[in-house]
Design an enzyme around this catalytic site. Sequence first.
Site, PDB file in Angstrom:
ATOM      1  N   GLU A 138      68.319  14.227 -35.045  1.00 43.37           N
ATOM      2  CA  GLU A 138      68.874  13.655 -33.821  1.00 43.37           C
ATOM      3  C   GLU A 138      68.036  12.489 -33.333  1.00 43.37           C
ATOM      4  O   GLU A 138      68.573  11.503 -32.828  1.00 43.37           O
ATOM      5  CB  GLU A 138      68.949  14.739 -32.746  1.00 43.37           C
ATOM      6  CG  GLU A 138      70.075  15.726 -32.968  1.00 43.37           C
ATOM      7  CD  GLU A 138      69.961  16.921 -32.034  1.00 43.37           C
ATOM      8  OE1 GLU A 138      70.999  17.505 -31.714  1.00 43.37           O
ATOM      9  OE2 GLU A 138      68.836  17.272 -31.659  1.00 43.37           O
ATOM     10  N   GLN A 139      66.719  12.579 -33.478  1.00 41.72           N
ATOM     11  CA  GLN A 139      65.858  11.474 -33.047  1.00 41.72           C
ATOM     12  C   GLN A 139      66.234  10.194 -33.778  1.00 41.72           C
ATOM     13  O   GLN A 139      66.151   9.102 -33.216  1.00 41.72           O
ATOM     14  CB  GLN A 139      64.389  11.819 -33.332  1.00 41.72           C
ATOM     15  CG  GLN A 139      63.805  12.841 -32.385  1.00 41.72           C
ATOM     16  CD  GLN A 139      62.384  13.219 -32.759  1.00 41.72           C
ATOM     17  OE1 GLN A 139      62.100  13.533 -33.908  1.00 41.72           O
ATOM     18  NE2 GLN A 139      61.489  13.167 -31.796  1.00 41.72           N
TER      19      GLN A 139
ATOM     20  N   VAL B 222      64.840  17.528 -28.975  1.00 44.60           N
ATOM     21  CA  VAL B 222      65.607  16.851 -30.018  1.00 44.60           C
ATOM     22  C   VAL B 222      65.098  17.317 -31.369  1.00 44.60           C
ATOM     23  O   VAL B 222      63.929  17.672 -31.522  1.00 44.60           O
ATOM     24  CB  VAL B 222      65.489  15.306 -29.949  1.00 44.60           C
ATOM     25  CG1 VAL B 222      66.223  14.745 -28.757  1.00 44.60           C
ATOM     26  CG2 VAL B 222      64.037  14.866 -29.958  1.00 44.60           C
ATOM     27  N   SER B 223      65.986  17.321 -32.361  1.00 39.02           N
ATOM     28  CA  SER B 223      65.582  17.619 -33.722  1.00 39.02           C
ATOM     29  C   SER B 223      65.207  16.313 -34.408  1.00 39.02           C
ATOM     30  O   SER B 223      65.479  15.231 -33.916  1.00 39.02           O
ATOM     31  CB  SER B 223      66.711  18.311 -34.489  1.00 39.02           C
ATOM     32  OG  SER B 223      67.769  17.395 -34.728  1.00 39.02           O
ATOM     33  N   THR B 224      64.599  16.404 -35.546  1.00 44.30           N
ATOM     34  CA  THR B 224      64.192  15.205 -36.293  1.00 44.30           C
ATOM     35  C   THR B 224      65.399  14.338 -36.607  1.00 44.30           C
ATOM     36  O   THR B 224      65.374  13.114 -36.452  1.00 44.30           O
ATOM     37  CB  THR B 224      63.483  15.603 -37.593  1.00 44.30           C
ATOM     38  OG1 THR B 224      62.336  16.392 -37.274  1.00 44.30           O
ATOM     39  CG2 THR B 224      63.040  14.374 -38.366  1.00 44.30           C
TER      40      THR B 224
END
Length: 218
Positions: free
Chosen positions: A14-15, A10-12
């Site tokens: 998306e988190q 996950v990207s920051t």
Amino acid sequence: MTTMIGYLRVSTEEQANSGLGLDAQRESIERYADAHGWDVVWYVDEGLSAKSLARPQLQAALTRLHVLPKRRDVDGIVVAKLDRLSRSVHDFSGILKLANARKWAVVAIDLGVDTSTPTGKLVANVMMSVAEWEREVIGERTSAAMQAAKRQGRHMGRVSALPPSTGDRLMTLRATHTIAGTAHALNVEGLCTALGAPWSANAVAKAQKRIEARAATR
């Protein structure tokens, strides 16, 4: 018992904002693995984009898979969605080629890509063919542009120069890798030579020599 690497990312952003987080990806992979009788070992990259394959846990997973079949303790890699692994068709095609050469499976659940099955292998082959077609079309357009410029008496310069980012990555890898290991890592990361070809040990050695020569003249 088949053992697969379950890769999560996950990207920051998306988190914080997406419903498809690590737990959702893990659940999707676990359901698929249970249906196929697989064991799963987990590799997780958090807060990293898929713009390239240069992610610590993905690289660790690919290194584990690169071991010769008789010594390997895992049988492939599985992701819930293809974009968890790569957003580039070219990068994904490179992974599929490595998997085919080293005899391990690639599974992207959302697209039905599962190279351990005949149907999934067919889907993967179609994707690789599309990537190859794309590279050939780009090559034809570049050649046509160069020929047109030549007829008009213009010099376009060397269009096949190695991108600085690729050169920097090559030199970084050479600090800790052999020439052959650097070639493998560059191919795994989906980086091509200046001519758009896969890296070989000889190509790495020549590129390193050119980079070092340019650096010496600055």
